[in-house]
Motif scaffolding. Structure first.
Motif, PDB file in Angstrom:
ATOM      1  N   ARG A  31       0.845  -1.209   0.000  1.00 15.13           N
ATOM      2  CA  ARG A  31       0.000   0.000   0.000  1.00 15.13           C
ATOM      3  C   ARG A  31       0.871   1.246   0.000  1.00 15.13           C
ATOM      4  O   ARG A  31       1.995   1.231   0.480  1.00 15.13           O
ATOM      5  CB  ARG A  31      -0.883   0.036   1.249  1.00 15.13           C
ATOM      6  CG  ARG A  31      -1.820  -1.112   1.391  1.00 15.13           C
ATOM      7  CD  ARG A  31      -2.939  -0.961   0.432  1.00 15.13           C
ATOM      8  NE  ARG A  31      -3.945  -1.968   0.687  1.00 15.13           N
ATOM      9  CZ  ARG A  31      -4.827  -2.336  -0.205  1.00 15.13           C
ATOM     10  NH1 ARG A  31      -4.836  -1.778  -1.396  1.00 15.13           N
ATOM     11  NH2 ARG A  31      -5.708  -3.255   0.072  1.00 15.13           N
ATOM     12  N   PHE A  63      -7.800   4.946   7.667  1.00 13.18           N
ATOM     13  CA  PHE A  63      -8.157   4.948   6.254  1.00 13.18           C
ATOM     14  C   PHE A  63      -9.042   6.149   5.975  1.00 13.18           C
ATOM     15  O   PHE A  63     -10.018   6.386   6.682  1.00 13.18           O
ATOM     16  CB  PHE A  63      -8.909   3.662   5.887  1.00 13.18           C
ATOM     17  CG  PHE A  63      -9.344   3.605   4.466  1.00 13.18           C
ATOM     18  CD1 PHE A  63      -8.439   3.322   3.464  1.00 13.18           C
ATOM     19  CD2 PHE A  63     -10.655   3.866   4.109  1.00 13.18           C
ATOM     20  CE1 PHE A  63      -8.820   3.273   2.132  1.00 13.18           C
ATOM     21  CE2 PHE A  63     -11.061   3.812   2.795  1.00 13.18           C
ATOM     22  CZ  PHE A  63     -10.145   3.512   1.799  1.00 13.18           C
ATOM     23  N   GLU A  64      -8.681   6.922   4.952  1.00 11.59           N
ATOM     24  CA  GLU A  64      -9.481   8.065   4.538  1.00 11.59           C
ATOM     25  C   GLU A  64      -9.795   7.914   3.058  1.00 11.59           C
ATOM     26  O   GLU A  64      -8.905   7.692   2.257  1.00 11.59           O
ATOM     27  CB  GLU A  64      -8.730   9.371   4.761  1.00 11.59           C
ATOM     28  CG  GLU A  64      -8.482   9.688   6.205  1.00 11.59           C
ATOM     29  CD  GLU A  64      -7.755  11.005   6.386  1.00 11.59           C
ATOM     30  OE1 GLU A  64      -7.665  11.782   5.414  1.00 11.59           O
ATOM     31  OE2 GLU A  64      -7.278  11.250   7.495  1.00 11.59           O
ATOM     32  N   ARG A  65     -11.048   8.026   2.702  1.00 15.54           N
ATOM     33  CA  ARG A  65     -11.432   7.969   1.301  1.00 15.54           C
ATOM     34  C   ARG A  65     -11.139   9.308   0.646  1.00 15.54           C
ATOM     35  O   ARG A  65     -11.271  10.353   1.262  1.00 15.54           O
ATOM     36  CB  ARG A  65     -12.919   7.663   1.160  1.00 15.54           C
ATOM     37  CG  ARG A  65     -13.293   6.271   1.569  1.00 15.54           C
ATOM     38  CD  ARG A  65     -14.580   5.879   0.859  1.00 15.54           C
ATOM     39  NE  ARG A  65     -14.945   4.540   1.237  1.00 15.54           N
ATOM     40  CZ  ARG A  65     -14.534   3.450   0.600  1.00 15.54           C
ATOM     41  NH1 ARG A  65     -13.736   3.565  -0.438  1.00 15.54           N
ATOM     42  NH2 ARG A  65     -14.902   2.254   0.981  1.00 15.54           N
ATOM     43  N   ARG A  66     -10.748   9.233  -0.618  1.00 20.16           N
ATOM     44  CA  ARG A  66     -10.538  10.462  -1.381  1.00 20.16           C
ATOM     45  C   ARG A  66     -11.890  11.055  -1.743  1.00 20.16           C
ATOM     46  O   ARG A  66     -12.815  10.351  -2.099  1.00 20.16           O
ATOM     47  CB  ARG A  66      -9.782  10.181  -2.670  1.00 20.16           C
ATOM     48  CG  ARG A  66      -8.373   9.758  -2.444  1.00 20.16           C
ATOM     49  CD  ARG A  66      -7.701   9.591  -3.746  1.00 20.16           C
ATOM     50  NE  ARG A  66      -6.371   9.036  -3.543  1.00 20.16           N
ATOM     51  CZ  ARG A  66      -5.557   8.732  -4.525  1.00 20.16           C
ATOM     52  NH1 ARG A  66      -5.934   8.888  -5.769  1.00 20.16           N
ATOM     53  NH2 ARG A  66      -4.382   8.228  -4.265  1.00 20.16           N
ATOM     54  N   ALA A  67     -11.978  12.371  -1.680  1.00 24.45           N
ATOM     55  CA  ALA A  67     -13.201  13.064  -2.072  1.00 24.45           C
ATOM     56  C   ALA A  67     -13.281  13.095  -3.593  1.00 24.45           C
ATOM     57  O   ALA A  67     -12.296  13.356  -4.280  1.00 24.45           O
ATOM     58  CB  ALA A  67     -13.227  14.466  -1.512  1.00 24.45           C
ATOM     59  N   ARG A  68     -14.423  12.798  -4.121  1.00 22.08           N
ATOM     60  CA  ARG A  68     -14.622  12.875  -5.570  1.00 22.08           C
ATOM     61  C   ARG A  68     -15.301  14.194  -5.885  1.00 22.08           C
ATOM     62  O   ARG A  68     -16.209  14.602  -5.208  1.00 22.08           O
ATOM     63  CB  ARG A  68     -15.465  11.715  -6.069  1.00 22.08           C
ATOM     64  CG  ARG A  68     -14.767  10.393  -5.901  1.00 22.08           C
ATOM     65  CD  ARG A  68     -15.625   9.288  -6.464  1.00 22.08           C
ATOM     66  NE  ARG A  68     -15.002   8.016  -6.179  1.00 22.08           N
ATOM     67  CZ  ARG A  68     -14.817   7.083  -7.074  1.00 22.08           C
ATOM     68  NH1 ARG A  68     -15.239   7.262  -8.300  1.00 22.08           N
ATOM     69  NH2 ARG A  68     -14.255   5.949  -6.761  1.00 22.08           N
TER      70      ARG A  68
END
Length: 69
Positions: A31, A63-68
């Motif tokens: 990762r 864990f952080e999701r990317r902003a779309r």
């Protein structure tokens, strides 16, 4: 192994920080891990990056999701 090392603007004149992208094994999978280092940790990351040698970090992994957008 450090994949990228970007210097941030120092919060104080005495301490530098850097945003680091590490290639790491997490639960058996490779990762890219983003983190911010400062102080002695920052200094060791710079040395490791210059010499292209691996180094170890420890801590809690989030864990952080990317902003779309």
């Amino acid at each position: 192994m450090a994949q990228g090392l970007n210097r941030d603007e120092p919060a104080s004149a005495a301490e530098e920080t850097a945003s680091v992208v590490l290639v790491a094994e997490v639960l058996g999978r490779t990762r890219r891990v983003h983190m911010t280092l400062s102080g002695e940790d920052h200094d060791w990351a710079v040395i490791a990056c210059q010499r292209k040698v691996p180094f170890t970090v420890t801590g809690m992994l989030g864990f952080e999701r990317r902003a779309r957008g």
